[in-house]
Design an enzyme around this catalytic site. Sequence first.
Site, PDB file in Angstrom:
ATOM      1  N   GLU A   1       8.896 -14.125 -11.427  1.00  0.00           N
ATOM      2  CA  GLU A   1       8.164 -13.085 -11.080  1.00  0.00           C
ATOM      3  C   GLU A   1       7.478 -11.978 -12.255  1.00  0.00           C
ATOM      4  OE1 GLU A   1      10.051 -10.352  -8.240  1.00  0.00           O
ATOM      5  OE2 GLU A   1      12.027 -10.439  -9.298  1.00  0.00           O
ATOM      6  N   HIS A   3      19.807 -35.912  -8.250  1.00  0.00           N
ATOM      7  CA  HIS A   3      19.214 -36.531  -6.945  1.00  0.00           C
ATOM      8  C   HIS A   3      17.408 -36.374  -6.966  1.00  0.00           C
ATOM      9  CE1 HIS A   3      22.821 -37.313  -5.074  1.00  0.00           C
ATOM     10  NE2 HIS A   3      23.309 -36.127  -5.455  1.00  0.00           N
ATOM     11  N   TRP A  11      -2.931  -2.747  -1.703  1.00  0.00           N
ATOM     12  CA  TRP A  11      -2.443  -3.891  -1.740  1.00  0.00           C
ATOM     13  C   TRP A  11      -3.176  -4.985  -0.894  1.00  0.00           C
ATOM     14  CZ3 TRP A  11       0.637  -8.223   0.240  1.00  0.00           C
ATOM     15  CH2 TRP A  11       1.161  -8.995  -0.929  1.00  0.00           C
ATOM     16  N   ASN A  62      -1.558   1.630   5.948  1.00  0.00           N
ATOM     17  CA  ASN A  62      -0.756   0.664   5.322  1.00  0.00           C
ATOM     18  C   ASN A  62      -0.001  -0.453   6.457  1.00  0.00           C
ATOM     19  OD1 ASN A  62       1.478  -0.889   4.000  1.00  0.00           O
ATOM     20  ND2 ASN A  62       2.597   0.741   3.908  1.00  0.00           N
ATOM     21  N   GLY A  63      -0.430  -1.699   6.384  1.00  0.00           N
ATOM     22  CA  GLY A  63      -0.215  -2.657   7.410  1.00  0.00           C
ATOM     23  C   GLY A  63      -1.248  -3.672   7.649  1.00  0.00           C
ATOM     24  N   GLU A 122      18.562 -16.900  -8.432  1.00  0.00           N
ATOM     25  CA  GLU A 122      18.155 -15.421  -8.867  1.00  0.00           C
ATOM     26  C   GLU A 122      17.681 -15.642 -10.247  1.00  0.00           C
ATOM     27  OE1 GLU A 122      17.393 -13.026  -7.350  1.00  0.00           O
ATOM     28  OE2 GLU A 122      17.539 -11.435  -8.625  1.00  0.00           O
ATOM     29  N   CYS A 177       0.819  -1.219   0.122  1.00  0.00           N
ATOM     30  CA  CYS A 177      -0.125   0.048   0.068  1.00  0.00           C
ATOM     31  C   CYS A 177       0.825   1.329   0.203  1.00  0.00           C
ATOM     32  CB  CYS A 177      -0.882   0.095   1.369  1.00  0.00           C
ATOM     33  SG  CYS A 177      -1.831  -1.312   1.577  1.00  0.00           S
ATOM     34  N   LYS A 196       6.816  -3.887  -4.359  1.00  0.00           N
ATOM     35  CA  LYS A 196       8.053  -3.459  -4.210  1.00  0.00           C
ATOM     36  C   LYS A 196       8.779  -3.646  -2.874  1.00  0.00           C
ATOM     37  CE  LYS A 196      12.177  -2.114  -5.944  1.00  0.00           C
ATOM     38  NZ  LYS A 196      12.889  -3.212  -6.575  1.00  0.00           N
ATOM     39  N   ARG A 231       5.177   0.261  -6.071  1.00  0.00           N
ATOM     40  CA  ARG A 231       4.873  -0.711  -5.027  1.00  0.00           C
ATOM     41  C   ARG A 231       4.243  -1.647  -4.944  1.00  0.00           C
ATOM     42  NH1 ARG A 231       6.677   2.416  -0.202  1.00  0.00           N
ATOM     43  NH2 ARG A 231       5.267   1.236   1.244  1.00  0.00           N
ATOM     44  N   LYS A 244      13.779 -14.105 -11.249  1.00  0.00           N
ATOM     45  CA  LYS A 244      13.681 -13.050 -11.964  1.00  0.00           C
ATOM     46  C   LYS A 244      12.487 -13.419 -12.913  1.00  0.00           C
ATOM     47  CE  LYS A 244      14.557 -10.162 -10.601  1.00  0.00           C
ATOM     48  NZ  LYS A 244      15.407 -10.246  -9.165  1.00  0.00           N
TER      49      LYS A 244
HETATM   50  O1  M6R Z   1      13.449  -4.546  -0.188  1.00  0.00           O
HETATM   51  P1  M6R Z   1      14.199  -5.852   0.247  1.00  0.00           P
HETATM   52  O2  M6R Z   1      15.335  -6.089  -0.572  1.00  0.00           O
HETATM   53  O3  M6R Z   1      14.071  -6.460   1.547  1.00  0.00           O
HETATM   54  O4  M6R Z   1      12.967  -6.986  -0.336  1.00  0.00           O
HETATM   55  C1  M6R Z   1      13.286  -8.413  -0.536  1.00  0.00           C
HETATM   56  C2  M6R Z   1      12.242  -9.000  -1.379  1.00  0.00           C
HETATM   57  O5  M6R Z   1      10.816  -8.769  -1.258  1.00  0.00           O
HETATM   58  C3  M6R Z   1      12.850  -8.494  -2.968  1.00  0.00           C
HETATM   59  O6  M6R Z   1      13.929  -8.940  -2.842  1.00  0.00           O
HETATM   60  C4  M6R Z   1      11.771  -9.189  -3.906  1.00  0.00           C
HETATM   61  O7  M6R Z   1      12.084 -10.664  -4.027  1.00  0.00           O
HETATM   62  C5  M6R Z   1      12.012  -8.659  -5.205  1.00  0.00           C
HETATM   63  N1  M6R Z   1      10.682  -8.437  -6.024  1.00  0.00           N
HETATM   64  C6  M6R Z   1      12.914  -9.543  -6.125  1.00  0.00           C
HETATM   65  O8  M6R Z   1      12.947  -8.943  -7.470  1.00  0.00           O
END
Ligand code: M6R
Length: 614
Positions: free
Chosen positions: A494, A510, A75, A101-102, A487, A2, A609, A27, A491
């Site tokens: 997501e 395995h 959100w 927010n929360g 990673e 949010c 974000k 965000r 990427k």
């Molecule tokens: O702001 P942060 O680095 O703590 O966020 C952690 C994760 O939420 C963040 O890295 C998330 O996995 C990204 N969307 C990855 O691209």
Amino acid sequence: MCGIVGYIGFREAYPILIKGLRRLEYRGYDSAGIALIDNNEELSVYKAKGRVSDLEESVKDKDINGTIGIAHTRWATHGEPSNANAHPHYSQSETIALIHNGIIENHAVLKTQLEEKGYKFQSSTDTEVLVQFIEYIKSLNNCDLFSAVQIALKQVVGAYAIAIIEKGNPDQIIAARKSSPLVIGIGEGEFFLGSDASPIIEYTNRVIYLNDEEIALIKRNEEPKIFTISNVEITHEIKELEMNLSELERGGFPHYMLKEIFEQPETLKNCMSGRINVEGTHITLSGIIDFKEKFINARRIIIIACGTSWHAGLIGEYLFEEFCRVPVEVEYASEFRYRNPVIYKDDVVIAISQSGETADSLAAIESARKAGAFVYGVCNVIGSSIPRNTDSGSYTHCGHEIGVASTKAFTAQVTVLTMMALAIAKEKGTVNNERYLSIIKELQNIPAKIKTILSHNDKIKELSLIFTYAQNFIYLGRGYSYPIALEGALKLKEISYIHAEGYPSAEMKHGPIALIDNEMPVVAIATNNTIYEKVVSNVQEIKARKGRIIAIINEGDEGIKELADHYIEVPSTLECLDPLLSCIPLQLLAYHIAVNKNRDVDMPRNLAKSVTVE
Ligand code: M6R
């Protein structure tokens, strides 16, 4: 997550609030809303499911005048995305509007109490419970809104950043926070509110960061007053923001993600600047200098993080163990916080986070600090909650990252961890001078080598067309490349919504190798390192089962070219620095596949974000 925007001053609030919501779009959100008090002191709330543009459309023929207002992007946590569940929420009498927010954890208990007293609810949100509760407290105690908020928040369990306005009271916004970020912008005769500084920076660079359980009374033409929820007045330092407006624009790129991938040669230079001396012979991290004994004497290093930052942490594990000869554990912050972990007073805990606001990481930090460990933050957003709640730390200095998929923050985190490992190893005497100097030298070559990889963008784009309709992907790597396999897979999933998994190459036999057939794309990171031959054998095992291999290889490696169906070349570097190069083609591949699939690359579905709820 949010987003909150607020304005009180001499200008029309609506355009400022809408622009602010747009700045917070990155965000992640599913609905948006706005509350304004007009010149007749009437309070109006408008909200819409969907984008900020849907909200604008819905108020087209409404009276939106007024110089005070609050606005929100939601959100969903409690209740589906809908007009009714969007914020702001009115109180029963429609005299109070609140954005939040929360998560209010005891909302169910409070709601039952309020329903017994005749309160009716229009939404399924925890936020509406809070605004009704505040109104109830106000009438019960016959007090003003500010006191009612203070009393109510004492009874609330959970996390909140809130902003509240009241009909007939066009001269004040009340704001409060606990575990969710909130920033007050101080202009000339006007004040702003934001979940972060991005909606504020256009108007002022002077800000106050609210701390947990603080409540601000922001009155027209008066300095904001800040109190604890127990009514102790606090004097706050006004901080100067370092961000600039151009960081928030796309600069000619079709997406922020692509812009941020291409910024990496520059962001890594910024990250190293002032830390590696001009002669290239020494690394100084100011956050370590004063606490070097803590690092030298550390019994163990525990790295806590989430998502991409956790992958950077895994690379940190390899670096610290190799150079500093200290045992390292890398933990998901969300598990660490609830696992009752064994933490020693001579442990050093490193929390890694781009946003500095990740709720699970903040909670994990709190557990570590309670146990007496020294906590070091590696964060990007200056002045965010993690740097303010850790004993020391280093910023990654890669500028504002807007694309939800983290790219430049990741490489900057790995660069900071590399510099930390080298600086500590030097102090401990666990790295010899020749090695230390050679790594510093090569670290400085990394930005130019990334530029070379970026020049292959068109080739990677072409390659992406072949795999756009794949249902699954496997990413493989060993040693320093294993976290990069994880990673790369993250990427892709997501932003393209393709199912992807990362594995250490040797684990395939395995179990996961059963998945391989002639439809399965396998991205193998096969750059030249100490276990190169073993990686080649693993690739051969995939080839024997007809998997479609996309290999990330070093320039001129003819052997592996023959094995692979496709390859992307990256320049050679030292093994410990290889992650900084091999991640770049994987960022580009994920980006192009997502674009081919017409995905919302910068704001992928269901993601935020800054993950400020647990
Ligand atoms: O702001 P942060 O680095 O703590 O966020 C952690 C994760 O939420 C963040 O890295 C998330 O996995 C990204 N969307 C990855 O691209």
